[in-house]
Design an enzyme around this catalytic site. Structure first.
Site, mmCIF file in Angstrom:
data_model
loop_
_atom_site.group_PDB
_atom_site.id
_atom_site.type_symbol
_atom_site.label_atom_id
_atom_site.label_comp_id
_atom_site.label_asym_id
_atom_site.label_seq_id
_atom_site.Cartn_x
_atom_site.Cartn_y
_atom_site.Cartn_z
ATOM 1 N N ASP A 34 6.902 60.954 -72.921
ATOM 2 C CA ASP A 34 8.290 60.941 -73.076
ATOM 3 C C ASP A 34 8.846 60.042 -73.445
ATOM 4 O OD1 ASP A 34 7.619 59.118 -71.189
ATOM 5 O OD2 ASP A 34 9.112 60.100 -69.565
ATOM 6 N N LYS A 201 30.036 36.926 -102.192
ATOM 7 C CA LYS A 201 29.704 38.280 -101.633
ATOM 8 C C LYS A 201 30.657 38.774 -100.611
ATOM 9 C CE LYS A 201 26.414 39.884 -99.298
ATOM 10 N NZ LYS A 201 25.416 40.677 -98.495
#
Length: 326
Positions: A34, A201
């Site tokens: 699971d 940037k």
């Protein structure tokens, strides 16, 4: 002392163990159908100083979330079973890029991850070249040790420069301090002046902008330094700008070679002559085949981490390893 290297970080764990002269201790990891998993030591940790190595990069079959939870549970299990202390060695620390709010209702995941480590009883966390050192230091309340990659890169730069004039370059404003420290370390080692430069940037909603370029790169060997290479876009942008301004050769240096989908333009670019990363994440070695020839060089941080552990065990000063003056 006990040393464990969890799944996905075995190669670096072996490098640390070899340098330390202490083989990794046995442990078990099980995955259930699971999606749940468990990990436990297979040797007694009672009264022992425990060191757990695990990089938190996402990889096939194990997301960053999976690896983070497994590490947290393993630390908790060691404390539950009497370890005198537990040090998490996390060479690549996930979620370190989101260290402040820049948009309304943003999460601050750096702080949340710190709280998780503290909640399970982590005594100390060791990492290498986090995205934002100040944010990292301020997020944690347990002890932290931040190792610097520049001592690994200085010998590489000396060899790759081949006697030509060098410029150390940051591809954005956030990495200026990292590049400055590398520049100073290199100057101290070679005894001559090293050039410095950076680019502007800005990133907003996935769009990168900013045209400011500072530094002399003409007829020089340029080493662009960053904390990580994911798709390589930031470094490639700077490499192209350096070539346009007359750089003779351009290399990329980064502690973490994540090499995600979309790395192809970076790998194929004629603007880059070489790429140097450390082995903080398994992808650095696993992706070597994607790079042509000898373009990619991987230097090991294992001996440096081993020396950190040794000094913690003996009580020797750590300042030299942490890039600090006494």
């Amino acid at each position: 002392m006990r040393l464990f290297a969890l799944k996905g970080t075995e190669a670096l764990g072996a490098s640390i163990a070899a340098a330390l002269g202490h083989p990794p201790d046995a442990h078990e990891e099980r995955d259930f159908e699971d999606g749940e998993h468990k990990a436990r030591p297979l040797v007694s940790v009672r009264g022992q100083a425990v060191y757990v190595v695990h990089a938190l990069d996402g990889m096939a079959g194990a997301s960053a979330n999976d690896k983070l939870v497994k590490l947290l549970f393993f630390i908790a299990a060691c404390r539950e079973n009497g370890a005198s202390s537990v040090t998490a060695i996390v060479p690549y620390l996930a979620y370190a890029r989101k260290d402040r709010q820049t948009k309304s209702r943003d999460p601050v995941t750096t702080r949340y991850v710190a709280q998780l480590f503290e909640a399970v009883g982590t005594d100390c966390l060791i990492t290498l070249e986090v995205h934002n050192f100040a944010a990292f230091q301020n997020a944690f309340r347990c002890r932290t040790l931040h190792l610097e990659s520049r001592q690994l890169f200085v010998p590489v730069i000396r060899r790759r420069a081949d006697g030509l004039p060098v410029t150390v370059f940051s591809p954005d404003g956030g990495g200026v301090k990292r590049a400055q420290l590398l520049k100073e370390a290199l100057e101290s080692e070679i005894g001559t002046e090293v050039g410095f430069g950076f680019m502007e940037k800005r990133r907003s909603r996935g769009v990168v902008s900013g045209d400011l370029f500072a530094g002399d790169v003409e007829d020089r060997v340029v080493f662009i330094v960053d904390d990580m290479i994911s798709t390589g876009g930031t470094i490639l942008r700077a490499a192209s700008a350096c070539r346009e301004r007359g750089a003779k050769r351009v290399f990329a240096l980064a502690a973490h070679g994540l090499f995600r989908a979309g790395i192809e333009p970076f790998v194929d670019s004629p603007d880059l002559e070489g790429v140097v990363v450390t082995d903080t994440v398994a992808a650095a070695g696993q992706q070597a085949g994607r790079f042509p020839g000898n373009m990619l060089e991987v230097v090991s941080c294992g001996p440096m981490i081993a020396e950190t552990i040794r000094r913690l065990e003996t009580g020797e000063p750590l300042s030299g390893l942490l890039g600090m003056e006494d």
